[in-house]
Scaffold this active site. Structure first.
Site, PDB file in Angstrom:
ATOM      1  CG  HIS A  79       3.054   5.394   5.167  1.00 24.00           C
ATOM      2  ND1 HIS A  79       2.234   6.220   4.092  1.00 24.00           N
ATOM      3  CD2 HIS A  79       2.736   6.791   6.524  1.00 24.00           C
ATOM      4  CE1 HIS A  79       1.339   7.459   4.442  1.00 24.00           C
ATOM      5  NE2 HIS A  79       1.593   7.667   5.699  1.00 24.00           N
TER       6      HIS A  79
ATOM      7  CE  LYS B 297       2.676   1.494  -9.531  1.00 18.82           C
ATOM      8  NZ  LYS B 297       1.922   1.742  -8.228  1.00 18.82           N
ATOM      9  NE  ARG B 298       8.286   4.948  -2.791  1.00 21.42           N
ATOM     10  CZ  ARG B 298       8.700   3.088  -2.687  1.00 21.42           C
ATOM     11  NH1 ARG B 298       9.565   2.889  -2.284  1.00 21.42           N
ATOM     12  NH2 ARG B 298       7.235   2.989  -1.772  1.00 21.42           N
TER      13      ARG B 298
ATOM     14  CE  LYS C 266       5.507   1.343  -5.035  1.00 17.10           C
ATOM     15  NZ  LYS C 266       4.139   2.126  -5.211  1.00 17.10           N
TER      16      LYS C 266
ATOM     17  CB  THR D 279      -1.532   7.984  -3.562  1.00 19.52           C
ATOM     18  OG1 THR D 279      -0.319   7.941  -4.426  1.00 19.52           O
ATOM     19  CG2 THR D 279      -1.433   7.765  -2.664  1.00 19.52           C
TER      20      THR D 279
ATOM     21  CE  LYS E 254      -0.695  10.642  -7.270  1.00 16.78           C
ATOM     22  NZ  LYS E 254       0.512  10.796  -7.283  1.00 16.78           N
TER      23      LYS E 254
HETATM   24  C1  LIG Z   1       0.935   9.779  -6.786  1.00 15.70           C
HETATM   25  C2  LIG Z   1       3.162   9.858  -6.848  1.00 15.70           C
HETATM   26  C3  LIG Z   1       3.547   8.812  -5.925  1.00 15.70           C
HETATM   27  C4  LIG Z   1       3.466   7.799  -5.199  1.00 15.70           C
HETATM   28  O1  LIG Z   1       2.788   6.556  -7.134  1.00 15.70           O
HETATM   29  P1  LIG Z   1       2.017   4.836  -6.385  1.00 15.70           P
HETATM   30  O2  LIG Z   1       2.050   4.435  -7.973  1.00 15.70           O
HETATM   31  O3  LIG Z   1       1.417   5.031  -5.864  1.00 15.70           O
HETATM   32  O4  LIG Z   1       3.529   4.233  -6.023  1.00 15.70           O
HETATM   33  C5  LIG Z   1       4.696   8.352  -6.782  1.00 15.70           C
HETATM   34  N1  LIG Z   1       5.634   9.606  -7.121  1.00 15.70           N
HETATM   35  C6  LIG Z   1       4.943  10.625  -7.839  1.00 15.70           C
HETATM   36  C7  LIG Z   1       5.579  11.553  -8.271  1.00 15.70           C
HETATM   37  C8  LIG Z   1       3.246  10.320  -7.897  1.00 15.70           C
HETATM   38  O5  LIG Z   1       2.733  11.846  -8.317  1.00 15.70           O
END
Ligand SMILES: *Cc1c(COP(=O)(O)O)cnc(C)c1O
Length: 839
Positions: free
Chosen positions: A383, A574-575, A580, A682, A686
């Site tokens: 990952h 996101k985190r 990022k 991911t 979404k």
């Molecule tokens: C999908 C998701 C992530 C991953 O987000 P990235 O933009 O791919 O880092 C992190 N936290 C939550 C709660 C998510 O639903």
């Protein structure tokens, strides 16, 4: 100890077969909302002990969950029986994280019971959406990696692949984030405080897990040496099972999470001697293993706890699956035919050494045969390429905590290095790089190398990431084993991220394309024919606006900030991590703020900038970025010059439920990581599925999203991964980028001089030092290109017809990113299995 759970026990099912069918007797069918209402009320009374007058939302949630669980259990037992009867291959997904979120709507949706439940509760004067909000969010993960595991569990159930998730039942998952004066505070997550109606405790499924102690070499009658491990400490792992329901309820799998406790929780002698705390000390130490996710690794004790967690759940899971395999198939040599174990990142990779120990020491197999079985059974998902995130463990710690496993790692390494020499790759520097032991930073075990050589397939999670894996971290291993690395681009489950999160859009899709689109997302492409259909567009606009109003209400009620639902919602959630690049976004926001103030009536596109995400508790730079976003928000949101044109919001405690509310309200999706650093992402999928347009770099799965939605329907900017690597090789200097961009220079000066932190002018100096110094994440290099891309975004927004055409093209192009496709790829190319036939 009888380790066989009732539903796994073949002789028991044989015995009862004559009296009953193998499957449980069906419950009374739910034909009307009245039937269902009566079932729920019965659970409220007899399961919760409340009546309809005194019940609160939380009581209704538990009652509904218990009633639903009954419906699930029938199918669950039938699925388990079918797996057993068919002798089907089982897939075990080992993950330290399962970010499952709430389960109520997943279950209702997949059983097709949302409408009947809404009606049944309405007859009782109860609102289903309030009941939905009463469910705690199971935050047993940090971010994408844990959410991927949860999406994969749902897709395995949907495709009727016999899949078992194995992980840890953290009493307190990831911390709960609060924002106080713009700073992140961490509180324990108490998701179990009011019980968990979905899970089944299985006290009879318990395994003893050893730590420490010593290894004894003994000679048996034939003179063969056998190794016996005498652990110095034993902890018990107890199973908790949660059913995972697939789409349309056709198949149900299990998520089995382990909880730790002492073998003897109470030292009675100590207690009777008056030492009440000491009497419980062993249990406290044992239970600390399943207490929290990611204990801070800033201390040596924290690191040790993390390794204890990894071994604890890997060892318990292996014992459990070997027990199941031997009961059914008797022969461990059949393991690769009947079992596939997927390692979700390196966290469970100690399982490679542990399986060798079980096969050789406990079951008496020959070393070479055991190694073939091990490789045939395991596969490993990588990952990250970030060097600091590639796990290594100090050899002295391993020797102390897992002495026999460490010996086995040395033996594996000896065979492996012998093979390196035979392949003619045995030059000294190559040997050092390929060894399981890293000698350059003290002696440490490379867990990625262990996972790689112990697996028959290693996969990256996007096309770009897999290519980079072959060229960088695993370049030499790839030369040794050119067939092993393969790609499986990540996916998301459309049930949660479209049908549940965005029922309005789902309804529109079903009306336009037919009900079958819910079973086969490939049919989404037909949406392209509607890209310029004014009627369809207007209904989409109304649906988006509705979600923006819901989000605005949340922000108004909790944060007292008023948002305009007609502004562009520009979302970065996101985190929080430097790669990022939330920092790039907030710096550009400051530049935009300056530009608007300079010419307030220049026809700006009204924007709402929304951020959310947690920073690791010990990650100071990331926490400072949160503070900067909040300090900038304070200045911008109170400046009358930009009123109606720009707002900045940081929503606290980002989790799955918050994501489900935010994503359908997004117009613009920020996916702006430094190219080469985001393995897949991911979140990007979404948003695009829900029709947001992406502004992003050519990183991770963004590259493939561009291919599927088309160049014209995505805003790509910035350096490519190859260009980033070139810059770094040539000794990258941010100075040139800063002096080439007056806007950027001005923004950095403002942050430096305390414009956003008048109470503490030097607060953000660490951020500016990084930007002017190493700028390891190339924020300054991409700034101008990003700012220009944002102005392209503005221009497209100005042509609403074109904007919505692009939005429709995004949803239409996303079929590939379904986790059903990803799981199909794993099943075919890695696990070599198929789904069960369901009827
Ligand atoms: C999908 C998701 C992530 C991953 O987000 P990235 O933009 O791919 O880092 C992190 N936290 C939550 C709660 C998510 O639903």
């Amino acid at each position: 100890m009888n380790n066989t759970p009732v539903q796994d026990r073949p002789d028991q099912t044989q015995r009862t077969k004559k009296m009953l069918s193998n499957d449980p007797p069906p419950l009374a069918p739910i034909r009307t909302s009245q039937d269902w209402r009566e079932a729920i009320v019965a659970k409220l009374i007899y399961g919760v002990g409340k009546n309809v007058v005194t019940a609160n939302d939380r009581d209704w949630f538990v009652a509904l969950a218990l009633a639903l669980r009954d419906r699930v259990v029938e199918r669950w037992i039938a699925s388990t029986n079918k797996i057993y009867e068919r002798g089907h291959k089982r897939v075990y997904y080992l993950s330290l994280e399962f970010l499952i979120g709430r389960l109520m709507f997943d279950t209702l949706t997949n059983l097709g019971m949302v409408d009947v439940t809404r009606a049944a509760l309405a007859e009782l004067g109860v609102d289903l959406d309030r009941v939905r909000d009463a469910e705690p969010d199971a935050a047993l993960g940090n971010g994408g990696l844990g959410r991927l595991a949860a999406c994969f569990m749902e897709s395995m159930a949907t495709l009727a692949i016999p899949g078992y998730g194995y992980g840890i039942r953290y009493n307190n998952g990831l911390f709960k984030q609060a924002i106080d004066d713009g700073r992140q505070l961490e509180f324990p997550e108490d998701w179990l405080a009011v019980g968990n109606p979905w899970e089944f405790e299985r006290p009879e499924v318990a395994y003893d897990i050893g730590f420490g102690g010593h290894v004894e070499a003994v000679r048996d009658e034939e003179g063969e040496v056998r190794h016996v491990w005498h652990p110095g400490e034993v902890v018990r792992a107890v199973a908790y099972d949660t059913p995972v329901v697939g789409w349309r309820g056709r198949h149900v799998n299990s998520l089995r999470l382990w909880s730790a406790r002492a073998v003897d929780p109470l030292q009675l002698e100590t207690f009777n001697a008056g030492d009440y705390v000491g009497a419980l000390a062993q249990d406290v130490r044992a239970q600390s293993i399943s207490r929290v996710l990611y204990p801070s690794d800033a201390t040596a004790a924290g690191q040790e706890l993390r390794l204890r967690q990894e071994y604890f759940f890997a060892a318990a899971s292996l014992q459990d699956m070997l027990r199941r395999h031997i009961t059914q198939f008797k022969d461990l040599r059949l393991l690769p035919d009947k079992v596939a174990i997927q390692l979700n990142d390196t966290h469970p990779s100690i399982a490679v050494a542990e399986l060798m120990r079980l096969l050789v020491d406990e079951h008496g197999l020959e070393w070479a045969e055991a190694w073939e079985i091990t490789k045939g059974t395991f596969s490993y998902t990588n990952h990250t390429l970030l060097p600091e995130a590639l796990e290594t463990w100090p050899v002295p710690l391993m020797e102390r905590m897992l002495p026999r496993q460490m010996q086995i790692i040395y033996l594996i390494n000896a065979d492996h290095l012998e093979q390196v020499r035979m392949l003619g790759m045995g030059s000294d520097d190559k040997l050092a790089g390929l060894s399981l032991i890293d000698e350059t930073h003290g002696r440490r075990v490379r867990m990625g190398t262990l996972a790689f050589i112990g697996s028959h397939r290693i996969n990256g999670v996007s096309a770009l990431h897999t290519d980079l894996m072959r060229e960088t971290v695993f370049a030499d291993l790839h030369k040794m084993f050119p067939e092993r690395i393969t790609n499986v681009t990540n996916g998301i489950t459309f049930r949660r991220w479209l049908y549940e999160a965005n029922p309005g859009l789902t309804r529109l899709l079903v009306e336009a394309l037919g009900e079958h689109v819910c079973d086969d997302p490939a049919e989404l492409v037909a949406l392209r024919d509607l890209a310029s259909d004014a009627g369809f567009r207007n209904r989409l606009i109304a649906c988006r606006r509705n979600h923006k109003i819901i989000l605005s209400k949340w922000v108004r009620d909790r944060m007292r900030i008023k948002l305009d639902p007609d502004a562009m919602f520009d979302i970065h959630v996101k985190r929080i991590h430097e790669y990022k690049r939330q920092l790039l976004n907030i710096l550009e926001t400051i530049a935009l703020y300056d530009a608007i103030r300079a010419r307030p009536s220049a026809g700006w596109v009204p924007r709402v900038k929304i951020f959310a995400g947690k920073a690791a508790a010990s990650y100071h730079q990331a926490k400072l970025i949160i503070k900067l976003i909040n300090d900038v928000a304070k200045v911008i949101n109170s400046d009358p010059t930009v009123r109606g044109l720009l707002k900045v919001v940081f929503m606290p405690n980002f989790n799955v439920s918050l994501a489900e509310m935010i994503i359908p309200a997004a117009d613009l999706s920020e996916q702006i990581s430094t190219a080469g650093m985001e393995a897949s992402g991911t979140g990007n999928m979404k948003f695009a599925l829900n029709g947001a347009l992406t502004i992003g770099t050519l990183d991770g799965a963004n590259v493939e999203i561009r291919d599927h939605v088309g160049d014209d329907n995505i805003f790509i900017f910035g350096l490519t991964a190859a260009e980033v690597a070139d810059r770094k090789r040539d000794g990258w200097r941010p100075h040139h980028s800063i002096s080439a961009s007056p806007a950027l220079a001005e923004v950095i000066d403002a942050v430096w001089s305390g414009v956003f932190s008048p109470d503490d002018a030097s607060r953000f100096h660490p951020l500016v030092h990084e930007l002017r110094g190493d700028d390891r994440f190339l924020v300054t290099a991409d700034f101008e290109s990003y700012a220009q891309a944002q102005r392209r975004v503005d221009r497209l927004w100005g042509d609403q017809e074109a904007w919505w055409r692009a939005s429709i093209m995004n949803t239409a192009g996303m079929a590939y990113f379904s986790s059903d496709r990803a799981i199909g790829d794993y099943a075919r190319n890695i696990w070599r299995t198929t789904g069960l036939e369901t009827t």
